[in-house]
Design a protein around this motif. Structure first.
Motif, PDB file in Angstrom:
ATOM      1  N   ALA A  53       7.224 -68.170 -77.830  1.00  0.00           N
ATOM      2  CA  ALA A  53       8.384 -68.527 -78.770  1.00  0.00           C
ATOM      3  C   ALA A  53       9.446 -69.825 -78.934  1.00  0.00           C
ATOM      4  O   ALA A  53       9.391 -70.367 -77.853  1.00  0.00           O
ATOM      5  CB  ALA A  53       9.244 -67.652 -77.601  1.00  0.00           C
ATOM      6  N   ARG A  69      16.609 -65.186 -81.978  1.00  0.00           N
ATOM      7  CA  ARG A  69      15.560 -64.891 -82.784  1.00  0.00           C
ATOM      8  C   ARG A  69      14.436 -64.603 -82.965  1.00  0.00           C
ATOM      9  O   ARG A  69      13.555 -65.515 -84.491  1.00  0.00           O
ATOM     10  CB  ARG A  69      16.831 -64.459 -84.312  1.00  0.00           C
ATOM     11  N   ALA A  70      13.785 -65.781 -82.198  1.00  0.00           N
ATOM     12  CA  ALA A  70      12.281 -66.328 -81.920  1.00  0.00           C
ATOM     13  C   ALA A  70      11.263 -65.134 -81.835  1.00  0.00           C
ATOM     14  O   ALA A  70      11.599 -64.336 -81.124  1.00  0.00           O
ATOM     15  CB  ALA A  70      11.944 -67.386 -80.915  1.00  0.00           C
ATOM     16  N   PRO A  71      10.204 -64.614 -82.916  1.00  0.00           N
ATOM     17  CA  PRO A  71      10.004 -63.531 -83.262  1.00  0.00           C
ATOM     18  C   PRO A  71       8.318 -64.432 -82.011  1.00  0.00           C
ATOM     19  O   PRO A  71       7.748 -65.243 -82.500  1.00  0.00           O
ATOM     20  CB  PRO A  71       9.073 -64.191 -84.348  1.00  0.00           C
ATOM     21  N   SER A  88       5.978 -57.022 -84.577  1.00  0.00           N
ATOM     22  CA  SER A  88       6.332 -58.283 -84.190  1.00  0.00           C
ATOM     23  C   SER A  88       8.117 -57.924 -83.990  1.00  0.00           C
ATOM     24  O   SER A  88       8.168 -57.157 -84.605  1.00  0.00           O
ATOM     25  CB  SER A  88       6.718 -59.146 -85.658  1.00  0.00           C
ATOM     26  N   THR A  90      12.020 -59.674 -82.574  1.00  0.00           N
ATOM     27  CA  THR A  90      12.745 -61.265 -82.320  1.00  0.00           C
ATOM     28  C   THR A  90      13.383 -60.884 -80.615  1.00  0.00           C
ATOM     29  O   THR A  90      13.511 -59.765 -80.017  1.00  0.00           O
ATOM     30  CB  THR A  90      13.401 -61.571 -82.991  1.00  0.00           C
ATOM     31  N   THR A  92      16.424 -62.381 -77.693  1.00  0.00           N
ATOM     32  CA  THR A  92      17.193 -64.038 -78.361  1.00  0.00           C
ATOM     33  C   THR A  92      17.651 -64.164 -76.846  1.00  0.00           C
ATOM     34  O   THR A  92      18.137 -63.465 -76.383  1.00  0.00           O
ATOM     35  CB  THR A  92      18.760 -63.485 -79.847  1.00  0.00           C
TER      36      THR A  92
END
Length: 115
Positions: A53, A69-71, A88, A90, A92
């Motif tokens: 991430a 909001r890192a996938p 997938s 996300t 935070t």
């Protein structure tokens, strides 16, 4: 929510810059989230291998890895109402970073020193 420590260590990689960057490496199957009731689902992060991430490094206000909001890859399993086609998600989060080797010394990320 639980982390699977048997899956291996979580790692943080930091890079000096403006802004500083950070990567949080999650081992394969290293995070599991379970829900119950009508929506009984299990979500596993990094289901097919380690995942990374991408985020920022924050020094001021206390060293931390900031993810916005890192996938990350996920696998959803469970009841009829679980969105099992989702692959997938996300994340935070803010992870405080501490120096476990020498707690009296803070972790600092700065420019390379000559030599």
């Amino acid at each position: 929510m639980e982390t699977n420590e048997a899956a291996g260590p979580w790692q943080v990689q930091l890079q000096y810059g403006t802004p500083g960057t950070a990567r949080l490496s999650i081992p394969s199957g290293g995070f599991v989230l379970r829900t119950s009731g009508l929506l009984a689902c299990t979500a596993t992060a990094a289901p097919n291998g380690p995942a990374t991430a991408e985020g920022r490094w924050r020094q001021e206000g206390g060293p931390a890895v900031l993810l916005e909001r890192a996938p990350i890859p996920v696998k959803l399993e469970g009841s009829f109402f679980c969105a099992t086609s989702v692959t997938s998600a996300t994340i935070t989060a803010e992870y405080t970073v501490r120096n476990t080797t020498d707690p009296a010394r803070p972790i600092t990320v700065g420019p390379s020193l000559p030599g």
